[in-house]
Design a protein around this motif. Sequence first.
Motif, PDB file in Angstrom:
ATOM      1  N   ALA A  48     -14.040  19.256 -32.415  1.00  0.00           N
ATOM      2  CA  ALA A  48     -15.252  18.875 -31.679  1.00  0.00           C
ATOM      3  C   ALA A  48     -15.861  20.116 -31.031  1.00  0.00           C
ATOM      4  N   GLU A  49     -17.072  19.983 -30.572  1.00  0.00           N
ATOM      5  CA  GLU A  49     -17.776  21.081 -29.897  1.00  0.00           C
ATOM      6  C   GLU A  49     -17.138  21.329 -28.537  1.00  0.00           C
ATOM      7  N   PRO A  50     -16.701  22.545 -28.229  1.00  0.00           N
ATOM      8  CA  PRO A  50     -16.130  22.800 -26.904  1.00  0.00           C
ATOM      9  C   PRO A  50     -17.182  22.639 -25.802  1.00  0.00           C
ATOM     10  N   ARG A  51     -16.759  22.068 -24.680  1.00  0.00           N
ATOM     11  CA  ARG A  51     -17.692  21.827 -23.577  1.00  0.00           C
ATOM     12  C   ARG A  51     -17.830  23.031 -22.674  1.00  0.00           C
ATOM     13  N   GLY A  52     -16.818  23.833 -22.593  1.00  0.00           N
ATOM     14  CA  GLY A  52     -16.848  24.988 -21.712  1.00  0.00           C
ATOM     15  C   GLY A  52     -16.351  24.652 -20.325  1.00  0.00           C
ATOM     16  N   LEU A  53     -15.784  25.641 -19.706  1.00  0.00           N
ATOM     17  CA  LEU A  53     -15.191  25.446 -18.381  1.00  0.00           C
ATOM     18  C   LEU A  53     -16.243  25.114 -17.324  1.00  0.00           C
ATOM     19  N   ALA A  54     -17.395  25.768 -17.357  1.00  0.00           N
ATOM     20  CA  ALA A  54     -18.423  25.503 -16.341  1.00  0.00           C
ATOM     21  C   ALA A  54     -18.917  24.063 -16.427  1.00  0.00           C
ATOM     22  N   ARG A  55     -19.071  23.559 -17.625  1.00  0.00           N
ATOM     23  CA  ARG A  55     -19.506  22.170 -17.776  1.00  0.00           C
ATOM     24  C   ARG A  55     -18.430  21.205 -17.291  1.00  0.00           C
ATOM     25  N   PHE A  56     -17.172  21.493 -17.634  1.00  0.00           N
ATOM     26  CA  PHE A  56     -16.061  20.683 -17.148  1.00  0.00           C
ATOM     27  C   PHE A  56     -16.059  20.676 -15.617  1.00  0.00           C
ATOM     28  N   ALA A  57     -16.237  21.868 -15.016  1.00  0.00           N
ATOM     29  CA  ALA A  57     -16.250  21.990 -13.558  1.00  0.00           C
ATOM     30  C   ALA A  57     -17.380  21.179 -12.957  1.00  0.00           C
ATOM     31  N   ALA A  58     -18.566  21.242 -13.563  1.00  0.00           N
ATOM     32  CA  ALA A  58     -19.719  20.505 -13.031  1.00  0.00           C
ATOM     33  C   ALA A  58     -19.458  19.004 -13.052  1.00  0.00           C
ATOM     34  N   VAL A  59     -18.854  18.506 -14.108  1.00  0.00           N
ATOM     35  CA  VAL A  59     -18.547  17.078 -14.195  1.00  0.00           C
ATOM     36  C   VAL A  59     -17.513  16.696 -13.127  1.00  0.00           C
ATOM     37  N   ALA A  60     -16.462  17.489 -13.006  1.00  0.00           N
ATOM     38  CA  ALA A  60     -15.407  17.193 -12.027  1.00  0.00           C
ATOM     39  C   ALA A  60     -15.949  17.276 -10.598  1.00  0.00           C
ATOM     40  N   LEU A  61     -16.752  18.291 -10.316  1.00  0.00           N
ATOM     41  CA  LEU A  61     -17.301  18.439  -8.968  1.00  0.00           C
ATOM     42  C   LEU A  61     -18.289  17.321  -8.636  1.00  0.00           C
ATOM     43  N   THR A  62     -19.096  16.925  -9.599  1.00  0.00           N
ATOM     44  CA  THR A  62     -20.050  15.830  -9.364  1.00  0.00           C
ATOM     45  C   THR A  62     -19.305  14.537  -9.059  1.00  0.00           C
ATOM     46  N   ARG A  63     -18.244  14.274  -9.793  1.00  0.00           N
ATOM     47  CA  ARG A  63     -17.450  13.059  -9.563  1.00  0.00           C
ATOM     48  C   ARG A  63     -16.869  13.054  -8.148  1.00  0.00           C
ATOM     49  N   GLN A  64     -16.295  14.177  -7.727  1.00  0.00           N
ATOM     50  CA  GLN A  64     -15.706  14.244  -6.389  1.00  0.00           C
ATOM     51  C   GLN A  64     -16.788  14.204  -5.312  1.00  0.00           C
ATOM     52  N   TRP A  65     -17.937  14.814  -5.561  1.00  0.00           N
ATOM     53  CA  TRP A  65     -19.057  14.803  -4.613  1.00  0.00           C
ATOM     54  C   TRP A  65     -19.512  13.366  -4.365  1.00  0.00           C
ATOM     55  N   ARG A  66     -19.616  12.583  -5.421  1.00  0.00           N
ATOM     56  CA  ARG A  66     -20.022  11.173  -5.276  1.00  0.00           C
ATOM     57  C   ARG A  66     -19.003  10.389  -4.466  1.00  0.00           C
ATOM     58  N   ARG A  67     -17.715  10.637  -4.712  1.00  0.00           N
ATOM     59  CA  ARG A  67     -16.667   9.962  -3.938  1.00  0.00           C
ATOM     60  C   ARG A  67     -16.787  10.318  -2.457  1.00  0.00           C
ATOM     61  N   LEU A  68     -17.025  11.599  -2.196  1.00  0.00           N
ATOM     62  CA  LEU A  68     -17.131  12.046  -0.805  1.00  0.00           C
ATOM     63  C   LEU A  68     -18.314  11.401  -0.104  1.00  0.00           C
ATOM     64  N   LEU A  69     -19.458  11.338  -0.767  1.00  0.00           N
ATOM     65  CA  LEU A  69     -20.672  10.821  -0.129  1.00  0.00           C
ATOM     66  C   LEU A  69     -20.799   9.299  -0.175  1.00  0.00           C
ATOM     67  N   ALA A  70     -19.847   8.628  -0.765  1.00  0.00           N
ATOM     68  CA  ALA A  70     -19.897   7.172  -0.906  1.00  0.00           C
ATOM     69  C   ALA A  70     -20.089   6.414   0.412  1.00  0.00           C
ATOM     70  N   PRO A  71     -19.562   6.893   1.540  1.00  0.00           N
ATOM     71  CA  PRO A  71     -19.756   6.138   2.787  1.00  0.00           C
ATOM     72  C   PRO A  71     -21.211   6.029   3.238  1.00  0.00           C
ATOM     73  N   GLY A  72     -22.089   6.841   2.700  1.00  0.00           N
ATOM     74  CA  GLY A  72     -23.500   6.732   3.053  1.00  0.00           C
ATOM     75  C   GLY A  72     -23.943   7.737   4.090  1.00  0.00           C
ATOM     76  N   ARG A  73     -25.140   7.481   4.626  1.00  0.00           N
ATOM     77  CA  ARG A  73     -25.777   8.432   5.530  1.00  0.00           C
ATOM     78  C   ARG A  73     -25.122   8.536   6.896  1.00  0.00           C
ATOM     79  N   ASN A  74     -24.599   7.438   7.383  1.00  0.00           N
ATOM     80  CA  ASN A  74     -24.177   7.366   8.768  1.00  0.00           C
ATOM     81  C   ASN A  74     -22.697   7.023   8.859  1.00  0.00           C
ATOM     82  N   LEU A  75     -21.940   7.842   9.568  1.00  0.00           N
ATOM     83  CA  LEU A  75     -20.519   7.566   9.783  1.00  0.00           C
ATOM     84  C   LEU A  75     -20.277   6.906  11.132  1.00  0.00           C
ATOM     85  N   ASP A  76     -21.339   6.794  11.926  1.00  0.00           N
ATOM     86  CA  ASP A  76     -21.224   6.233  13.259  1.00  0.00           C
ATOM     87  C   ASP A  76     -20.666   4.817  13.186  1.00  0.00           C
TER      88      ASP A  76
END
Length: 177
Positions: free
Chosen positions: A44-72
């Motif tokens: 298969a076509e290699p995705r490259g490390l930077a693309r792998f990193a972007a996918v992994a970071l985006t997934r974790q970023w979404r998990r982190l921001l899941a609580p929404g705008r306000n933590l109060d």
Amino acid sequence: AARRQHRDAYADLRAHLADDAFRLLVLDLALAASCAPWDAAEGAEPRGLARFAAVALTRQWRRLLAPGRNLDGLAEARLHEIRIEAKRMRYAAELFAPLFPRRESARLMARLKTVQDLLGHLNDGATARSLMARLGGTGQGFAGGAVHGFVAAAGGAQRPGIEEAWRRLRKAPVFWT
């Protein structure tokens, strides 16, 4: 009582580190480090490390921001979970940061560290209360009351800073896009 619990905790840790399951984990991690999981399957076509990193970071970023705008108003236990997600995000960002422009990655990691530190201070209070409770009668009386009062005051003082740091983090541009 605290010294006894401290000794017991270290004895448990030594036993865990001497266990075969831990040794296998270390070997698995060493093997994973020597492999290239970001490479595509054979043929298969290699995705490259930077693309792998972007996918992994985006997934974790979404998990982190899941609580929404306000933590109060969130319970300390939920804020501790968010702290753990911030820590995971920061570790992932630090791992992949060399693949991206330094200035943007440094800015985001500084904001992650601020959120993580503030939530950590709040969690320290919850941990202190838990430790005092585990001490039983030793954790009561004047000393126990002083600790509980200090913890309550420190926790209340952290909340506005947490809100501001969370707002700034949510506005931060991500460096992997």
